[in-house]
Scaffold this active site. Structure first.
Site, PDB file in Angstrom:
ATOM      1  N   GLU A 322      66.006  51.873  40.445  1.00  0.00           N
ATOM      2  CA  GLU A 322      65.943  51.713  41.903  1.00  0.00           C
ATOM      3  C   GLU A 322      66.933  52.661  42.574  1.00  0.00           C
ATOM      4  O   GLU A 322      66.714  53.122  43.689  1.00  0.00           O
ATOM      5  CB  GLU A 322      66.231  50.258  42.291  1.00  0.00           C
ATOM      6  CG  GLU A 322      65.679  49.884  43.659  1.00  0.00           C
ATOM      7  CD  GLU A 322      65.750  48.398  43.966  1.00  0.00           C
ATOM      8  OE1 GLU A 322      64.712  47.789  44.208  1.00  0.00           O
ATOM      9  OE2 GLU A 322      66.864  47.833  43.973  1.00  0.00           O
ATOM     10  N   HIS A 351      61.272  46.586  14.568  1.00  0.00           N
ATOM     11  CA  HIS A 351      60.023  46.100  13.980  1.00  0.00           C
ATOM     12  C   HIS A 351      58.908  46.119  15.002  1.00  0.00           C
ATOM     13  O   HIS A 351      57.907  45.415  14.867  1.00  0.00           O
ATOM     14  CB  HIS A 351      60.236  44.698  13.412  1.00  0.00           C
ATOM     15  CG  HIS A 351      61.257  44.694  12.324  1.00  0.00           C
ATOM     16  ND1 HIS A 351      60.938  44.922  10.996  1.00  0.00           N
ATOM     17  CD2 HIS A 351      62.607  44.578  12.367  1.00  0.00           C
ATOM     18  CE1 HIS A 351      62.045  44.909  10.282  1.00  0.00           C
ATOM     19  NE2 HIS A 351      63.073  44.712  11.085  1.00  0.00           N
ATOM     20  N   LYS A 455      56.005  46.453  49.906  1.00  0.00           N
ATOM     21  CA  LYS A 455      56.148  45.205  50.670  1.00  0.00           C
ATOM     22  C   LYS A 455      55.245  45.239  51.893  1.00  0.00           C
ATOM     23  O   LYS A 455      54.613  44.260  52.247  1.00  0.00           O
ATOM     24  CB  LYS A 455      57.595  45.041  51.150  1.00  0.00           C
ATOM     25  CG  LYS A 455      58.562  44.631  50.071  1.00  0.00           C
ATOM     26  CD  LYS A 455      59.919  44.389  50.695  1.00  0.00           C
ATOM     27  CE  LYS A 455      60.998  44.279  49.650  1.00  0.00           C
ATOM     28  NZ  LYS A 455      62.334  44.273  50.181  1.00  0.00           N
TER      29      LYS A 455
HETATM   30  O1  LIG Z   1      68.499  40.061  48.097  1.00  0.00           O
HETATM   31  P1  LIG Z   1      67.233  40.388  48.802  1.00  0.00           P
HETATM   32  O2  LIG Z   1      67.463  40.927  50.174  1.00  0.00           O
HETATM   33  O3  LIG Z   1      66.319  39.200  48.814  1.00  0.00           O
HETATM   34  O4  LIG Z   1      66.517  41.541  48.025  1.00  0.00           O
HETATM   35  C1  LIG Z   1      66.096  41.415  46.706  1.00  0.00           C
HETATM   36  C2  LIG Z   1      65.765  42.746  46.101  1.00  0.00           C
HETATM   37  O5  LIG Z   1      64.768  43.392  46.863  1.00  0.00           O
HETATM   38  C3  LIG Z   1      65.061  44.769  46.999  1.00  0.00           C
HETATM   39  O6  LIG Z   1      65.526  44.964  48.282  1.00  0.00           O
HETATM   40  C4  LIG Z   1      63.902  45.654  46.768  1.00  0.00           C
HETATM   41  O7  LIG Z   1      62.721  45.053  47.033  1.00  0.00           O
HETATM   42  C5  LIG Z   1      66.144  45.002  45.970  1.00  0.00           C
HETATM   43  O8  LIG Z   1      66.861  46.136  46.234  1.00  0.00           O
HETATM   44  C6  LIG Z   1      66.901  43.740  46.055  1.00  0.00           C
HETATM   45  O9  LIG Z   1      67.749  43.567  44.987  1.00  0.00           O
END
Ligand SMILES: O=P(O)(O)OC[C@H]1O[C@](O)(CO)[C@@H](O)[C@@H]1O
Length: 528
Positions: A322, A351, A455
């Site tokens: 990431e 294995h 998202k």
């Molecule tokens: O802690 P949050 O804001 O729920 O985010 C969870 C995760 O989602 C992300 O923002 C990426 O989707 C990550 O970087 C982060 O760790």
């Protein structure tokens, strides 16, 4: 290179941290002195950039944020006295809370003590706590931890089943920096419902870890949750293990969080040195750069030879991928950077896929994580002169050698034992290596724009589902998928609409689908 030359190379490149008893060996990466010389100026700049970052510069320009996870383990380094105080107070409060939970001074309404934790979070709000729980939780912890790290209903049910009647003595910890992650919200809503179904008061057993002022913070406050702990704006999710995110879960399980912080602090001090050979994180970054030509051309296979470190590679997957997996660099140039990370543990993986590593496509480099101590206490011999631990060690050495002989390079990180201090140090080592490598390849290691695209697309699909449901009339005529798509003005999304109705019809959502499943165009859809 003959054996004597390799032994010399091993000694020339061996890094040893006296306080931690940690070794780093990059001698089996086949770089030469000329490569190191070309990297020197890049490292000089990276060390300067890193010093500026630690001093509070805006190192995440997109989000206009400082990057301060280093201050968590050494608050004296925080750029302002107010920040320093905030960090220390948050830690003290968290410890006092854990102590009260252990002592039963804070107890659930229907029981004398908390027995379990349900930790709800995803990505950086789950991976660190999961790794640390697997690595360090005692066999009989004061509270046993369970995780929701997805929005999988069946996954929720499995955890509810594990908890059974102990839901009444379960502390729910909702972890979300942004406070708006849908998977985490869904887990929280499902947990709330499970509490209500059993006549339990969710708010009195719930804790939030989130950024002050976030949606989750507002919710927790308005519903009067048991406690909230801050997640600071300047700590990224994937570097948050040593903030309240990881420390509350850990402290509640009886893990020595001050030792984790001390180990990280010691490693931070070592990886702050602006000299390549004296800085283990810089040596790691050098080896990664060499392996992948500064472009991630080779994958990083991480193999800890210790069951308790199984989740380290999963944890590193987010930290590395990431952070470094970026389409553009800091100047906006298209670069497609990143390093792919995978691995589980040795010898188990020998294995499974090590066959390909030894003989197949040479598109990787290995990192062995070696733990010197086999177990607490002595071991029996499984055959004359050899214990199970001797096998574990021998198989690591043998694999390293066999791979090297076949031109597969490797790094070895050796630690004396899996302790809170060393786990803290390992986290800090890799955080810094990723940071330095990010500077070397000139990417913003502290944002994740690619995740946002996924998202948004998911939100669009759920909005389309609402349209689909609104367009289907109860007990009305069944519609072909084509007509349904046309009716909502989404003919170009027919395949997604098909998948939406197929999913709804499988899950008792009142949607019926008739026709031949093998010929989607023949299907007709309606609602009961
Ligand atoms: O802690 P949050 O804001 O729920 O985010 C969870 C995760 O989602 C992300 O923002 C990426 O989707 C990550 O970087 C982060 O760790």
């Amino acid at each position: 290179m003959d054996a004597a030359a390799l032994w010399q190379r091993y000694q020339d490149w061996l890094y040893y941290h006296e306080g931690l008893g940690l070794y780093l060996d990059i001698s089996r990466m086949r770089f030469d002195d000329a490569f190191v010389a070309t990297m020197q100026p890049k490292f000089e700049q990276a060390f300067k950039d890193m010093a500026a970052l630690e001093g509070g510069a805006i190192a995440n320009p997109d989000e206009n944020r400082m990057v301060g996870h280093y201050w968590l383990r050494d608050p004296d380094l925080a750029p302002t006295p107010a920040l320093k105080q905030e960090i220390s107070e948050a830690l003290d409060q968290l410890e006092a809370f854990a102590h009260k939970i252990h002592a039963g001074e804070i107890c659930p309404p229907q029981s004398t003590k908390y027995t379990d934790i349900l930790s709800i979070g995803i990505g950086g709000s789950a991976l660190g706590p999961q790794f640390v729980a697997a690595a360090l939780a005692p066999a009989a912890p004061p509270l046993t931890i369970h995780f929701f790290d997805n929005t999988d209903p069946d996954g929720f049910d499995r955890v509810f089943k594990e908890l059974g009647d102990r839901l009444s003595s379960t502390l729910v910890i909702v972890i979300t920096k942004s406070g708006g992650t849908p998977e985490t919200r869904n887990g929280m809503i499902e947990a709330k419902k499970a509490f209500t179904d059993k006549g339990l008061d969710f708010a009195r057993q719930a804790v939030a870890i989130t950024m002050p002022g976030s949606k989750m913070d507002a919710l927790a406050r308005s519903e009067g949750w048991l406690a909230t702990f801050p997640m600071f704006d300047w700590v990224g999710g994937r570097t948050s293990e040593l903030s309240a995110v990881g420390l509350l879960d850990a402290a509640l399980q009886g893990i020595d969080i001050r030792s984790m912080l001390a180990g990280a602090k010691e490693m931070d001090a070592a990886t702050r040195l602006p000299q390549l050979k004296a800085n283990p994180a810089a040596l790691l970054a050098l080896a990664w750069y060499f392996a992948g030509n500064g472009k991630g051309e080779k994958d990083m296979v991480v193999l800890p030879y210790k069951d308790s470190l199984l989740l380290f590679s999963r944890y590193l997957q987010q930290l590395v991928m990431e952070s470094l997996g970026k389409e553009t660099d800091l100047d906006g140039k298209t670069v497609y950077q990143g390093i792919a990370v995978y691995g589980n543990k040795g010898t188990t993986d020998q294995h499974a896929y090590v066959q390909q590593l030894r003989e197949g496509v040479p598109n990787f480099f290995l990192t062995f994580i070696e733990v010197l101590s086999d177990r607490k206490g002595s071991s029996i011999e499984v055959e004359p002169g050899a214990t199970a631990g001797d096998y574990l060690s021998g198989l690591l050495q043998g694999t390293r050698q066999a791979l090297y002989e076949n031109h597969r390079d490797s790094i070895t990180v050796t630690i004396p034992e899996v302790s809170a201090k060393l786990v803290g140090a390992l986290i800090a080592l890799y955080e810094r290596a990723v940071g330095l490598y990010g500077f070397l390849v000139h990417v913003n290691a502290y944002h994740q724009p690619g995740v946002e695209a996924g998202k948004k697309a998911a939100a669009d699909i759920l909005a389309l589902q609402t349209q689909v449901l609104a367009a289907l009339k109860p007990n009305g005529q069944l519609l072909s998928l084509e007509t349904l798509a046309a009716n909502i003005g989404a003919s170009d999304k027919i395949e997604i609409i098909y998948k939406i109705v197929r999913h709804l019809s499988t899950n008792q959502r009142g949607v019926v689908l008739e026709g031949n499943p093998g010929e989607p165009a023949s299907l007709k859809v309606g609602v009961q």
